[in-house]
Design a protein around this motif. Sequence first.
Motif, mmCIF file in Angstrom:
data_model
loop_
_atom_site.group_PDB
_atom_site.id
_atom_site.type_symbol
_atom_site.label_atom_id
_atom_site.label_comp_id
_atom_site.label_asym_id
_atom_site.label_seq_id
_atom_site.Cartn_x
_atom_site.Cartn_y
_atom_site.Cartn_z
ATOM 1 N N GLY A 51 0.765 -1.243 0.000
ATOM 2 C CA GLY A 51 0.000 0.000 0.000
ATOM 3 C C GLY A 51 0.788 1.280 0.000
ATOM 4 N N LEU A 52 2.107 1.202 -0.020
ATOM 5 C CA LEU A 52 2.914 2.421 0.062
ATOM 6 C C LEU A 52 2.718 3.313 -1.159
ATOM 7 C CD1 LEU A 52 6.212 0.885 1.500
ATOM 8 C CD2 LEU A 52 4.617 2.408 2.682
ATOM 9 N N HIS A 53 2.521 2.725 -2.318
ATOM 10 C CA HIS A 53 2.329 3.518 -3.534
ATOM 11 C C HIS A 53 0.868 3.922 -3.713
ATOM 12 C CE1 HIS A 53 6.381 2.850 -5.292
ATOM 13 N NE2 HIS A 53 6.318 1.715 -4.612
ATOM 14 N N TYR A 54 -0.052 2.998 -3.463
ATOM 15 C CA TYR A 54 -1.460 3.255 -3.770
ATOM 16 C C TYR A 54 -2.171 4.015 -2.658
ATOM 17 C CZ TYR A 54 -6.040 2.416 -5.848
ATOM 18 O OH TYR A 54 -7.276 2.589 -6.435
ATOM 19 N N CYS A 286 -8.967 -11.385 -27.900
ATOM 20 C CA CYS A 286 -10.409 -11.607 -28.043
ATOM 21 C C CYS A 286 -11.143 -10.345 -27.611
ATOM 22 C CB CYS A 286 -10.865 -12.780 -27.181
ATOM 23 S SG CYS A 286 -10.367 -14.386 -27.809
ATOM 24 N N PRO A 287 -11.827 -9.660 -28.522
ATOM 25 C CA PRO A 287 -12.510 -8.411 -28.172
ATOM 26 C C PRO A 287 -13.444 -8.584 -26.979
ATOM 27 C CG PRO A 287 -12.526 -8.740 -30.543
ATOM 28 C CD PRO A 287 -12.000 -10.016 -29.945
ATOM 29 N N GLY A 288 -13.350 -7.664 -26.030
ATOM 30 C CA GLY A 288 -14.221 -7.693 -24.868
ATOM 31 C C GLY A 288 -13.728 -8.546 -23.721
ATOM 32 N N ILE A 289 -12.596 -9.230 -23.892
ATOM 33 C CA ILE A 289 -11.998 -9.997 -22.801
ATOM 34 C C ILE A 289 -10.690 -9.318 -22.408
ATOM 35 C CG2 ILE A 289 -11.093 -12.220 -22.039
ATOM 36 C CD1 ILE A 289 -12.891 -13.603 -24.006
ATOM 37 N N PHE A 290 -10.593 -8.961 -21.147
ATOM 38 C CA PHE A 290 -9.454 -8.207 -20.634
ATOM 39 C C PHE A 290 -8.690 -9.058 -19.620
ATOM 40 C CE2 PHE A 290 -12.743 -5.461 -22.104
ATOM 41 C CZ PHE A 290 -12.110 -4.372 -22.689
ATOM 42 N N ALA A 291 -7.433 -8.732 -19.400
ATOM 43 C CA ALA A 291 -6.613 -9.461 -18.432
ATOM 44 C C ALA A 291 -5.822 -8.471 -17.601
ATOM 45 C CB ALA A 291 -5.669 -10.430 -19.142
ATOM 46 N N CYS A 292 -5.654 -8.771 -16.317
ATOM 47 C CA CYS A 292 -4.905 -7.858 -15.452
ATOM 48 C C CYS A 292 -4.305 -8.617 -14.278
ATOM 49 C CB CYS A 292 -5.800 -6.728 -14.944
ATOM 50 S SG CYS A 292 -7.251 -7.280 -14.018
ATOM 51 N N GLY A 293 -3.347 -7.988 -13.623
ATOM 52 C CA GLY A 293 -2.688 -8.618 -12.491
ATOM 53 C C GLY A 293 -1.704 -9.685 -12.932
ATOM 54 N N ASN A 294 -1.479 -10.664 -12.065
ATOM 55 C CA ASN A 294 -0.451 -11.669 -12.333
ATOM 56 C C ASN A 294 -0.801 -12.631 -13.451
ATOM 57 O OD1 ASN A 294 1.172 -10.570 -10.400
ATOM 58 N ND2 ASN A 294 0.949 -12.213 -8.915
ATOM 59 N N THR A 306 -3.055 -3.208 -8.627
ATOM 60 C CA THR A 306 -4.280 -2.421 -8.489
ATOM 61 C C THR A 306 -4.390 -1.379 -9.596
ATOM 62 O OG1 THR A 306 -4.307 -2.732 -6.087
ATOM 63 C CG2 THR A 306 -5.554 -0.875 -6.967
ATOM 64 N N MET A 307 -3.317 -0.656 -9.866
ATOM 65 C CA MET A 307 -3.348 0.382 -10.902
ATOM 66 C C MET A 307 -3.641 -0.216 -12.272
ATOM 67 S SD MET A 307 -0.037 2.574 -9.608
ATOM 68 C CE MET A 307 0.120 3.042 -7.878
ATOM 69 N N GLU A 308 -3.026 -1.348 -12.564
ATOM 70 C CA GLU A 308 -3.258 -2.020 -13.837
ATOM 71 C C GLU A 308 -4.693 -2.531 -13.938
ATOM 72 O OE1 GLU A 308 -0.169 -4.800 -15.572
ATOM 73 O OE2 GLU A 308 -1.700 -6.242 -14.994
ATOM 74 N N SER A 309 -5.215 -3.046 -12.825
ATOM 75 C CA SER A 309 -6.574 -3.585 -12.807
ATOM 76 C C SER A 309 -7.613 -2.482 -12.904
ATOM 77 C CB SER A 309 -6.777 -4.410 -11.535
ATOM 78 O OG SER A 309 -5.815 -5.448 -11.454
ATOM 79 N N ASN A 310 -7.322 -1.321 -12.352
ATOM 80 C CA ASN A 310 -8.221 -0.182 -12.531
ATOM 81 C C ASN A 310 -8.380 0.145 -14.009
ATOM 82 O OD1 ASN A 310 -8.631 0.136 -9.792
ATOM 83 N ND2 ASN A 310 -7.108 1.753 -9.552
ATOM 84 N N GLN A 311 -7.272 0.082 -14.725
ATOM 85 C CA GLN A 311 -7.315 0.354 -16.168
ATOM 86 C C GLN A 311 -8.177 -0.681 -16.890
ATOM 87 O OE1 GLN A 311 -3.494 0.048 -18.120
ATOM 88 N NE2 GLN A 311 -4.073 1.509 -19.698
ATOM 89 N N ALA A 312 -8.012 -1.949 -16.522
ATOM 90 C CA ALA A 312 -8.812 -3.010 -17.142
ATOM 91 C C ALA A 312 -10.286 -2.843 -16.811
ATOM 92 C CB ALA A 312 -8.310 -4.376 -16.672
ATOM 93 N N GLY A 313 -10.596 -2.457 -15.566
ATOM 94 C CA GLY A 313 -11.984 -2.259 -15.164
ATOM 95 C C GLY A 313 -12.653 -1.135 -15.929
ATOM 96 N N ARG A 314 -11.941 -0.027 -16.108
ATOM 97 C CA ARG A 314 -12.490 1.102 -16.873
ATOM 98 C C ARG A 314 -12.749 0.698 -18.319
ATOM 99 N NH1 ARG A 314 -8.563 3.897 -13.776
ATOM 100 N NH2 ARG A 314 -7.065 3.775 -15.495
ATOM 101 N N ALA A 315 -11.780 0.000 -18.896
ATOM 102 C CA ALA A 315 -11.915 -0.397 -20.298
ATOM 103 C C ALA A 315 -13.041 -1.415 -20.488
ATOM 104 C CB ALA A 315 -10.588 -0.977 -20.797
ATOM 105 N N ALA A 316 -13.182 -2.335 -19.555
ATOM 106 C CA ALA A 316 -14.249 -3.333 -19.653
ATOM 107 C C ALA A 316 -15.619 -2.678 -19.557
ATOM 108 C CB ALA A 316 -14.075 -4.390 -18.573
ATOM 109 N N ALA A 317 -15.760 -1.707 -18.651
ATOM 110 C CA ALA A 317 -17.028 -0.990 -18.513
ATOM 111 C C ALA A 317 -17.359 -0.227 -19.790
ATOM 112 C CB ALA A 317 -16.966 -0.036 -17.323
ATOM 113 N N ALA A 318 -16.342 0.410 -20.369
ATOM 114 C CA ALA A 318 -16.558 1.157 -21.611
ATOM 115 C C ALA A 318 -16.966 0.223 -22.740
ATOM 116 C CB ALA A 318 -15.287 1.925 -21.975
ATOM 117 N N TYR A 319 -16.331 -0.930 -22.811
ATOM 118 C CA TYR A 319 -16.666 -1.895 -23.871
ATOM 119 C C TYR A 319 -18.088 -2.415 -23.689
ATOM 120 C CZ TYR A 319 -16.256 -5.829 -27.100
ATOM 121 O OH TYR A 319 -16.457 -6.698 -28.135
#
Length: 416
Positions: A51-54, A286-294, A306-319
């Motif tokens: 949590g030191l960065h986030y 595969c359009p509409g399938i996202f991957a994040c984390g390990n 967490t930062m990478e997964s936030n990006q995936a979450g935003r993109a998935a919602a937009a899609y």
Amino acid sequence: MKYDVAVIGAGPAGLAAAIEAKKNGAGKVIVLERDFEAGGILNQCIHNGFGLHYFKEELTGPEYAERFIDTLNETDIELKLNTMVLSLDKDKRIRAVNPCDGGIDIEAGAVILAMGCRERPRGALGIPGTRPAGIFTAGTAQRYVNMEGCMIGRKVLILGSGDIGLIMARRMVLEGAEVMACVELMPYSAGLKRNIVQCLDDFDIPLYLSSTITEVRGKRRVRSAVISRVDKDRKPIAGTEKEIECDTILLSVGLIPENELSKEAGIELDGRTKGPIVYENMETSCPGIFACGNVAQVHDLVDFVTMESNQAGRAAAAYATGKKETGGKTFDVYAGKGLTYVLPQRARMDGIGSFLELFFRVDDVYQNVQVAVSTAQGRIARFKREYVVPGEMEKVRIPKKLLDGGEIRLELEAAQ
């Protein structure tokens, strides 16, 4: 059942991605987790340093996970525990099963893969010797000690210097065991520098580099192990054998992304990361399938997960909600000399904001180098690094105005 976004995995990546998708307009969101509780690997990481960065404060693993679990519980995101995903296809259809619902069929507007990774077992190493009790992967040992309350041994030898192995070296000493040594095949440690200092140096645990276990001895329980020095080709050097008495061996020899569902869906994988090839918004082939984390790349800090997964979450919602076009000129990103991989491996000009962020790892220890970014027209950027090591993920941010839509390559060169 139909959902806007379905997330597979409720570890740090899945929790962050689901919450971010909900924040960004996804209506119905579901998270599927095979364990009996959310939080993933963080639940057994009772040490601090998260949590030191986030969050800009120091937390333990369970405390870090609790922040996201509490936030998830404040939403209407559906969380299904004890739920095993059996299949996923390219049309974003999921088949899962759990004791309460039986078989579950889910159709999703977008899917986020957050299954994490697993440890490389002894069978993948081919260590000669007998097959006695007392050999564990470091993560399994961590769960036994931290969550199950089981003491796994009294004289411990650790093979590999990944972060989990280093942390377990300290943990075993604190629990009263004697850690004989940490043995690393490579001429450098695979863990973070802070873990080497805090977990080995502070407890006077020796680290043998360019060494490996060449024999395990013992009938019912591990009695000892023979370690040997290795040459530049990682082959044992005759005459360098040394027997170390131990009753337990912990393996910290690498992590492998969970790829079964990705393969079944026909997602293109990267031979270097061993995870899916992703675009700038963490979308897979595969359009509409996202991957994040390990599952996409093995991280050394959960904050970056967490930062990478936030990006995936935003993109998935937009899609899922049809708010973002995914077209535009596409180009590949390559890892050149001195790099083991780079992520994302592809990018679309329309999807890049002001900067294109690229993550990578180096293949050796380097001092006074620069990361050179090139296109077909030549060098477009250089980023100086005084010291880089394979155990720490690096990042560069390339201004979009420097990109021409053609492929780019990252490589190390001597600093000018």
